[in-house]
Design a protein around this motif. Structure first.
Motif, PDB file in Angstrom:
ATOM      1  N   PRO A   1       0.810  -1.209   0.000  1.00 30.87           N
ATOM      2  CA  PRO A   1       0.000   0.000   0.000  1.00 30.87           C
ATOM      3  C   PRO A   1       0.851   1.270   0.000  1.00 30.87           C
ATOM      4  N   THR A   2       0.358   2.280  -0.725  1.00 34.13           N
ATOM      5  CA  THR A   2       0.960   3.616  -0.683  1.00 34.13           C
ATOM      6  C   THR A   2      -0.174   4.615  -0.809  1.00 34.13           C
ATOM      7  N   VAL A   3       0.159   5.892  -0.770  1.00 32.29           N
ATOM      8  CA  VAL A   3      -0.854   6.936  -0.888  1.00 32.29           C
ATOM      9  C   VAL A   3      -1.361   6.998  -2.327  1.00 32.29           C
ATOM     10  N   ARG A   4      -2.674   7.202  -2.489  1.00 26.58           N
ATOM     11  CA  ARG A   4      -3.301   7.263  -3.808  1.00 26.58           C
ATOM     12  C   ARG A   4      -2.845   8.515  -4.553  1.00 26.58           C
ATOM     13  N   ALA A   5      -2.486   8.362  -5.808  1.00 27.19           N
ATOM     14  CA  ALA A   5      -2.108   9.482  -6.652  1.00 27.19           C
ATOM     15  C   ALA A   5      -3.356  10.234  -7.107  1.00 27.19           C
ATOM     16  N   GLN A   6      -3.207  11.525  -7.400  1.00 29.39           N
ATOM     17  CA  GLN A   6      -4.322  12.338  -7.877  1.00 29.39           C
ATOM     18  C   GLN A   6      -4.473  12.170  -9.384  1.00 29.39           C
TER      19      GLN A   6
ATOM     20  N   VAL B   1      -3.723   4.784 -13.547  1.00 26.14           N
ATOM     21  CA  VAL B   1      -2.922   5.467 -12.541  1.00 26.14           C
ATOM     22  C   VAL B   1      -2.433   4.404 -11.572  1.00 26.14           C
ATOM     23  N   LEU B   2      -1.142   4.275 -11.447  1.00 25.28           N
ATOM     24  CA  LEU B   2      -0.582   3.310 -10.497  1.00 25.28           C
ATOM     25  C   LEU B   2      -0.567   3.973  -9.121  1.00 25.28           C
ATOM     26  N   ASP B   3      -1.671   3.842  -8.425  1.00 26.34           N
ATOM     27  CA  ASP B   3      -1.870   4.478  -7.129  1.00 26.34           C
ATOM     28  C   ASP B   3      -1.268   3.628  -6.007  1.00 26.34           C
ATOM     29  N   GLY B   4      -0.152   3.043  -6.300  1.00 25.28           N
ATOM     30  CA  GLY B   4       0.567   2.191  -5.364  1.00 25.28           C
ATOM     31  C   GLY B   4       1.534   1.333  -6.147  1.00 25.28           C
ATOM     32  N   ARG B   5       2.031   0.305  -5.486  1.00 28.64           N
ATOM     33  CA  ARG B   5       2.967  -0.633  -6.117  1.00 28.64           C
ATOM     34  C   ARG B   5       2.161  -1.835  -6.589  1.00 28.64           C
ATOM     35  N   TYR B   6       2.290  -2.172  -7.890  1.00 33.40           N
ATOM     36  CA  TYR B   6       1.481  -3.232  -8.476  1.00 33.40           C
ATOM     37  C   TYR B   6       2.316  -4.191  -9.302  1.00 33.40           C
TER      38      TYR B   6
ATOM     39  N   MET C   1       3.383   1.644 -21.685  1.00 29.16           N
ATOM     40  CA  MET C   1       3.968   2.789 -22.363  1.00 29.16           C
ATOM     41  C   MET C   1       3.505   4.105 -21.754  1.00 29.16           C
ATOM     42  N   SER C   2       4.136   5.163 -22.178  1.00 30.32           N
ATOM     43  CA  SER C   2       3.742   6.498 -21.757  1.00 30.32           C
ATOM     44  C   SER C   2       2.379   6.821 -22.353  1.00 30.32           C
ATOM     45  N   PRO C   3       1.444   7.344 -21.554  1.00 35.81           N
ATOM     46  CA  PRO C   3       0.120   7.666 -22.090  1.00 35.81           C
ATOM     47  C   PRO C   3       0.121   8.873 -23.029  1.00 35.81           C
ATOM     48  N   THR C   4       1.225   9.604 -23.083  1.00 36.55           N
ATOM     49  CA  THR C   4       1.316  10.756 -23.988  1.00 36.55           C
ATOM     50  C   THR C   4       1.942  10.387 -25.325  1.00 36.55           C
ATOM     51  N   ALA C   5       2.429   9.173 -25.442  1.00 33.07           N
ATOM     52  CA  ALA C   5       3.060   8.732 -26.692  1.00 33.07           C
ATOM     53  C   ALA C   5       1.990   8.416 -27.733  1.00 33.07           C
ATOM     54  N   PRO C   6       2.331   8.522 -29.013  1.00 32.32           N
ATOM     55  CA  PRO C   6       1.374   8.101 -30.047  1.00 32.32           C
ATOM     56  C   PRO C   6       0.986   6.641 -29.830  1.00 32.32           C
ATOM     57  N   LEU C   7      -0.277   6.320 -30.025  1.00 35.64           N
ATOM     58  CA  LEU C   7      -0.789   4.983 -29.737  1.00 35.64           C
ATOM     59  C   LEU C   7      -0.078   3.897 -30.531  1.00 35.64           C
ATOM     60  N   THR C   8       0.344   4.182 -31.745  1.00 35.91           N
ATOM     61  CA  THR C   8       0.962   3.165 -32.599  1.00 35.91           C
ATOM     62  C   THR C   8       2.489   3.187 -32.563  1.00 35.91           C
TER      63      THR C   8
ATOM     64  N   TRP D   1       6.922   2.564 -11.532  1.00 38.45           N
ATOM     65  CA  TRP D   1       6.089   3.651 -12.045  1.00 38.45           C
ATOM     66  C   TRP D   1       4.979   4.021 -11.069  1.00 38.45           C
ATOM     67  N   ALA D   2       5.105   3.597  -9.804  1.00 34.58           N
ATOM     68  CA  ALA D   2       4.099   3.931  -8.784  1.00 34.58           C
ATOM     69  C   ALA D   2       3.914   5.446  -8.732  1.00 34.58           C
ATOM     70  N   GLY D   3       2.648   5.873  -8.658  1.00 28.18           N
ATOM     71  CA  GLY D   3       2.337   7.290  -8.617  1.00 28.18           C
ATOM     72  C   GLY D   3       2.213   7.928  -9.997  1.00 28.18           C
ATOM     73  N   GLN D   4       2.482   7.167 -11.048  1.00 25.68           N
ATOM     74  CA  GLN D   4       2.392   7.683 -12.411  1.00 25.68           C
ATOM     75  C   GLN D   4       1.232   7.036 -13.151  1.00 25.68           C
ATOM     76  N   THR D   5       0.884   7.620 -14.293  1.00 24.27           N
ATOM     77  CA  THR D   5      -0.098   7.031 -15.185  1.00 24.27           C
ATOM     78  C   THR D   5       0.648   6.300 -16.286  1.00 24.27           C
ATOM     79  N   ILE D   6       0.230   5.075 -16.548  1.00 18.95           N
ATOM     80  CA  ILE D   6       0.821   4.286 -17.623  1.00 18.95           C
ATOM     81  C   ILE D   6      -0.298   3.893 -18.586  1.00 18.95           C
ATOM     82  N   ARG D   7       0.086   3.508 -19.775  1.00 19.83           N
ATOM     83  CA  ARG D   7      -0.869   2.972 -20.742  1.00 19.83           C
ATOM     84  C   ARG D   7      -0.507   1.515 -20.972  1.00 19.83           C
ATOM     85  N   LEU D   8      -1.488   0.643 -20.851  1.00 22.13           N
ATOM     86  CA  LEU D   8      -1.319  -0.764 -21.188  1.00 22.13           C
ATOM     87  C   LEU D   8      -1.899  -0.944 -22.580  1.00 22.13           C
TER      88      LEU D   8
END
Length: 188
Positions: free
Chosen positions: A15-20, A102-107, A138-145, A179-186
């Motif tokens: 458990p960790t603190v939830r990211a905004q 959003v990785l609102d903890g360690r997963y 991947m980074s959620p800001t990267a082009p999808l392809t 990447w805990a605390g960050q947003t990722i794209r699966l």
């Protein structure tokens, strides 16, 4: 052509603190083994005659109009529960299933990955010009392809030219804690 199939689950390591952040789904609510019978929590980019679907029976295509009538639908039954996701097509195309989390903890990300392939996977120049099955974090800001290394944080699975025509459900696990605390794209 190939059928890409997956069942997945995110689970908390510690458990960790939830990211905004409101737009992406917090990982604490993003576990998805497709048992809802829906892909409503996912985004789909489909270009061609096919797409991503939820299915229950490995011998019955989920959408008869989007499956190849000359190539029987023979997928593994869902490896857990009643439902799994499948990419099926009737011709060429590009079919991407993705979700921002959003990785609102360690997963840990745990997936059962399997496929049925007609032909061989290729080493891609781009996703659109190749026979490719890959699963990336991947980074959620990267082009999808994108397949640019700097945009892809981790590759969970990538079909290779010498891979067998079929892969039985195989559990893959990746620690996403860095990447805990960050947003990722699966992306599948």
């Amino acid at each position: 052509r190939y059928r890409a199939l997956a069942a997945l689950l995110l689970w908390r390591v510690a458990p960790t603190v939830r990211a905004q952040g409101a737009a992406p789904t917090p990982a604490s609510r993003a576990s998805d083994d497709f048992e809802s019978g829906s892909l409503a929590s996912w985004q789909i980019q489909a270009n061609g005659a096919g797409g991503w679907f939820v299915y229950t029976d490995g011998q019955t295509p989920p959408d008869q109009s989007k499956t190849d009538p000359f190539w029987p639908f023979e997928a593994a039954d869902p490896p857990q529960g009643t439902f799994a996701a499948v990419s099926d097509m009737n011709g060429t195309g590009l079919f991407i299933l993705y979700r921002d989390i959003v990785l609102d903890g360690r997963y840990n990300l745990t997936m059962n990955v399997y496929y049925v392939n007609e032909g061989r996977f290729t080493t891609e120049a781009t996703l659109a010009e190749s026979q490719v099955y890959r699963i990336d974090v991947m980074s959620p800001t990267a082009p999808l392809t994108t397949i640019t290394r700097s945009d892809i944080l981790a590759t969970i699975f990538q079909g290779r030219p010498n891979d067998a025509a079929r892969q039985v459900p195989t559990e893959l696990t990746r620690d996403l804690s860095q990447w805990a605390g960050q947003t990722i794209r699966l992306r599948l």
